[in-house]
Design an enzyme around this catalytic site. Structure first.
Site, PDB file in Angstrom:
ATOM      1  CG  ASP A 124      -0.860  -0.186  -6.692  1.00  0.00           C
ATOM      2  OD1 ASP A 124      -0.468   0.489  -5.727  1.00  0.00           O
ATOM      3  OD2 ASP A 124      -1.147  -1.392  -6.610  1.00  0.00           O
TER       4      ASP A 124
ATOM      5  CG  HIS B   1       0.823  -0.807  -2.860  1.00  0.00           C
ATOM      6  ND1 HIS B   1      -0.129  -1.273  -3.733  1.00  0.00           N
ATOM      7  CD2 HIS B   1       0.804  -1.657  -1.799  1.00  0.00           C
ATOM      8  CE1 HIS B   1      -0.706  -2.344  -3.230  1.00  0.00           C
ATOM      9  NE2 HIS B   1      -0.163  -2.604  -2.054  1.00  0.00           N
TER      10      HIS B   1
ATOM     11  CB  SER C 233      -0.174  -5.914  -2.001  1.00  0.00           C
ATOM     12  OG  SER C 233      -1.204  -5.087  -1.532  1.00  0.00           O
TER      13      SER C 233
END
Length: 914
Positions: A249, A276, A446
């Protein structure tokens, strides 16, 4: 030199979609026309006149030749083995009956002719260029001044060092090379592409990958992950222990106590703009140490963190795969849209075969409403990135907690009509981990992908515990996930949910029951496997799945080995698998699956409702196996219950007056669902609500001030009913915890009383998890804590209430951190003043009296502080004989501290205001 006649028809995107559909449906007549990208190519039948001198210089490579070879029929396994034994390389398969080859220059033409070869031709340069390059569609990300950025893949027969040296002579710049792989990123003038493609060592050229874009509690229940990880002694406890998961990521993750002792690689505060990866990691592997409500799927797995690299050739990723540290990867990133079968697709498919236990999990993307050129508008064919087009990987759709599809979730098909996404999970409106021990909102595909990755880790552990510690093949786990998924959207598979919404509990039970097998099949052969179906079965689901060899870049369809499955019941009735219409037309793509022959996918499923009891034959045929033998997995689910409560199902700790979601599985039910609640182990029932027959969840808040360890849920639909397998708890936890003293390696923790609690469990953060360090019957505990040698402390603490008589334990309160030096070390000293003075009544809601006993004091000062250390009342020079009073009737409920100073001595007493 003889000329080669390759009749090529330029068939562009929409017409091409129709072409591959027609070719996929052709099962009997021989078809020697091959399709490659947007062209249809007629191969000449030239084997009777062919000579190696016919091949051009551009086909000469490593003392041999490269080109396309076509057979009259797909070669048998014996022929494939013969070619391999004679170093005749059939590199990539290109339907129909055609391969990219490298043969030594000494290869006998008679050998080829006698073993079914029909045609041999060189590969023209334009067939080595991706469709975008060939058509001049150059994205801005691939422009480098007057040059373009491309990825070149060279043949195995030459070294990368040789290729780089040759490119240097052509004044072509190397941007990046990947150790151990044949891919090289280049910067090249546009007018050099034709010359580059005609070099014999060049296998494929495409634009560099598009920019990487991230695909931004209730999920555990929807996924049935909580049923695999009950955190009870009697239930299943598959938390991913022994499995390595990889977050690829946006950089470092944490620090967060939810990953205590289990996180490796890039760890630390990555800044508030790069969170994230934190959100992905929490859903996949968070332990819920700080707040148990936010426990992830695989709380026992080892979490590794690296930067996302779209090539999947980075050393950080491959080192962890190669040394066995990681079995499951998660990448919640997009790179372009419906990119086709690219070099990256080849990479991830090959990695899944080279490392059988490796499972790549990806987000499907959040690009619905974007037209990516499939030919059916902006609601179809918008899966993002070439890696997600892989046959051996998982691309995950995004749902809300109730199982409904999020409109932005990318939809299939894949570029060649295959089923994508593969499966669906809850990603929207999640709460997950953030930097510095925080939690924050997180969502999109996600969040859906790490849900699947985490459940997969749970299933890996389930398989290992059932099979003596052996790691499973990723293809088996993928098959189990898809075959046990809850059907969603249209009946059968579809291009929105894939094979349905993940059901981890059913998947785990399938593994425990051993309802799976593996075998291999070669060209033209058929294997028969027999399974027994007991009387009373509601539904039988049988699936065959195989990790398919990587296709050639640009191939369409991408399927190499095509297996067929049929299921024959005891009365000799034959059932065929689901098939979807992948015609690039919105109506066709939204049409429910029918039954027939599949020529596109490396997975097939047969579903039979209310099957007769008896033996069923599962027939697996190698219809077209050009690269065999092909290993495959058969998994089967025998569903005996029409209705199954899945959450809460036993051992859960719910809080009164706090909303949760009840879930159940339903098969072949038609009546509405009546949902009921019992607080006394089923002696009496209270109706919560009635919901529609097509709904399988209900939001519900347990009644306020309820304390029970005998709670059950019952769901009824007509004649069918199910009850939670075991009791669960409804209770409240302490409303706060307070740290009164930290001194000499001990901490004094206090909390307000919980109604009906008999005792309290006190927790400290251990090596990996919050651990019970004391059980006390009072509202205070003294526990040992570690001091760093300089008088400083750093620990997390929490408390839960319990009542063993009634059989309940509350949820843990959110953990609190203490970080600093000693706190109130003078408290608790047994001096004369402390033993003389007392408070009463305590607790109090009106006046509290300070009693000095028989002692006489002068110069008395009184200070009242709240649990945050703030002074809220003072009185100096108190005149007293043996007692004085403080009015606390206006103060809020909670813990307070009364500090009394008398004649130079000081003591502090706890006061509970109720």
């Amino acid at each position: 030199m003889k000329s080669f006649i390759l009749r090529s028809t330029g068939i562009k995107s929409v017409a091409f979609g129709l072409l591959f559909l027609v070719s996929a449906m052709t099962t009997t007549a021989q078809n020697y026309t091959i399709t490659f990208q947007d062209e249809s190519i007629e191969m000449p039948e030239n084997i009777n006149t062919f000579q190696w001198t016919d091949m051009p210089e551009s086909a000469e490579l490593a003392n041999g030749y490269v080109g396309w070879v076509q057979f009259y029929e797909t070669p048998t396994q014996n022929v494939q083995d013969l070619f391999e034994a004679n170093r005749l390389e059939l590199i990539d398969y290109i339907p129909h009956h055609t391969y990219l080859f490298h043969f030594p220059a000494t290869t006998s033409i008679d050998l080829l002719r006698n073993n079914g070869v029909r045609s041999i031709v060189p590969v023209e340069g334009r067939f080595k260029l991706s469709q975008n390059l060939k058509n001049g569609n150059i994205g801005a990300w691939a422009v480098d001044g007057n040059n373009i950025l491309v990825t070149l893949q060279h043949h195995d027969n030459v070294s990368t060092d040789f290729v780089v040296a040759q490119l240097a002579e052509e004044q072509i710049g190397v941007v990046q090379r990947y150790d151990g792989y044949n891919n090289i990123d280049l910067t090249i003038p546009n007018n050099c592409l034709e010359d580059l493609s005609n070099l014999s060592y060049v296998k494929w050229v495409e634009l560099i990958v598009a920019p990487s874009v991230p695909d931004d509690q209730r999920g555990r229940a929807l996924h049935r992950a909580s049923g695999l990880d009950t955190q009870t002694t009697a239930g299943r406890n598959y938390d991913g222990t022994g499995v390595g998961v990889l977050c690829r990521d946006d950089g470092a993750v944490g620090r967060h106590i939810d990953f205590q002792g289990r996180i490796f690689g890039l760890v630390g505060n990555n800044g508030n703009n790069n969170t994230h990866g934190d959100g992905v990691s929490g859903i996949m592997a968070g332990a819920g140490n700080k707040d148990p409500r936010y426990r992830g799927m695989a709380a026992g797995s080892d979490l590794h963190v690296v930067n996302y690299n779209p090539s999947f050739l980075d050393n950080a990723t491959n080192d962890l795969i190669d040394d066995g540290s990681v079995q499951i990867t998660n990448s919640s990133y997009s790179n372009g849209c419906n990119a086709g079968y690219t070099t990256i697709t080849v990479t991830v498919d090959e990695q899944s075969i080279d490392t059988p236990e490796l499972l790549h999990v990806f987000s499907a993307g959040n690009s619905n409403n974007l037209d990516c050129g499939y030919g059916a508008g902006n609601q179809w064919g918008n899966i993002t990135g070439g890696h997600k087009q892989g046959k051996n990987v998982i691309a995950t759709a995004n749902t809300f907690y109730d199982g409904s599809l999020v409109n932005s979730s990318s939809r299939g098909p894949a570029h060649d009509g295959r089923i994508k996404p593969d499966i669906a999970a809850n990603g929207q409106n999640q709460i997950s981990t953030g930097p510095n021990n925080a939690y924050f909102p997180f969502g999109g595909t996600s969040g859906a992908a790490p849900g699947i990755a985490g459940v997969s880790a749970q299933l890996y552990q389930a398989y290992m515990e059932t099979n003596g510690g052996t790691m499973p093949n990723s293809g088996l786990i993928k098959a189990i996930l898809m075959n046990t998924a809850n059907d969603a959207g249209n009946v059968g598979p579809d291009f929105k949910f894939g094979w349905g919404i993940v059901n981890g509990l059913r998947a785990g039970i399938l593994i425990e029951d051993g309802r799976h097998l593996s075998d291999n099949v070669s060209q033209g052969n058929t294997n028969t496997h027999t399974i027994n179906v007991p009387a009373g079965t509601t539904q039988l689901k049988v699936m065959v799945y195989w990790n398919d060899p990587a296709a050639a870049p640009g191939a369409s369809p991408a399927l190499v080995n095509d297996l067929d499955m049929e299921v024959v019941d005891p009365s000799s009735t034959t059932f065929q698998p689901w098939v979807l219409d992948s015609t690039p037309n919105p109506t066709a793509l939204d049409t429910p699956a029918t039954n027939g022959i599949d020529r596109l996918n490396n997975v097939e499923q047969v579903l039979i409702n209310n099957p007769d009891a008896g033996d069923y034959d599962v027939e697996i045929t190698g219809f077209n196996v050009p690269q065999g033998p092909q290993e495959y997995f058969v998994v089967y689910e025998i569903i005996e219950n029409n209705l199954t409560v899945t959450f809460p199902n036993g051992g859960e700790k719910l809080r009164d007056n706090l909303e949760t979601t009840i879930h159940w599985d339903a098969v072949n039910t038609t009546a509405d669902f009546v949902v009921e609640f019992s607080t006394d182990n089923g002696t009496s029932w209270t109706t919560i609500d009635t919901v529609d027959s097509d709904t399988d969840y209900l939001d519900w808040a347990p009644p306020a001030n309820l304390y029970t360890g005998e709670a059950l849920i019952r769901v009824t639909s007509g004649a069918f009913s199910d009850v939670s397998d075991a009791n669960f708890t409804v209770a409240d936890h302490p409303v706060t915890t307070n740290l009164e003293r930290v001194c000499d390696g001990e901490a004094t923790i206090s909390w307000p009383a919980v109604a009906e609690a008999e005792s309290y469990d006190v927790y400290l953060l251990g090596e990996k998890y919050m651990e019970i360090v004391a059980n006390v019957t009072t509202t205070e505990a003294i526990v040992a804590v570690e001091e760093d040698g300089n008088g400083d402390y750093d620990f997390w603490y929490s408390v839960a209430a319990r009542n063993d008589t009634d059989g309940w334990v509350s949820q843990r309160r959110i953990a609190t951190q203490y970080e600093g030096d000693g706190l109130e070390c003078e408290l608790g000293v047994d001096d004369f003043l402390s033993s003389t003075i007392s408070l009463y009544p305590n607790p109090s809601n009106d006046q509290v009296f300070i009693d000095f006993g028989t002692s006489a004091f002068n110069n008395v000062d009184i200070k009242l502080s709240n649990s945050l250390g703030q002074t809220i009342f003072t009185q100096t020079d108190v005149e007293t004989t043996n007692q004085t009073a403080i009015n606390v009737s206006s103060y809020r409920t909670g813990l307070y501290f009364v500090t009394i100073t008398a004649d130079g001595q000081t003591t502090t007493k706890k006061l509970l205001v109720k």
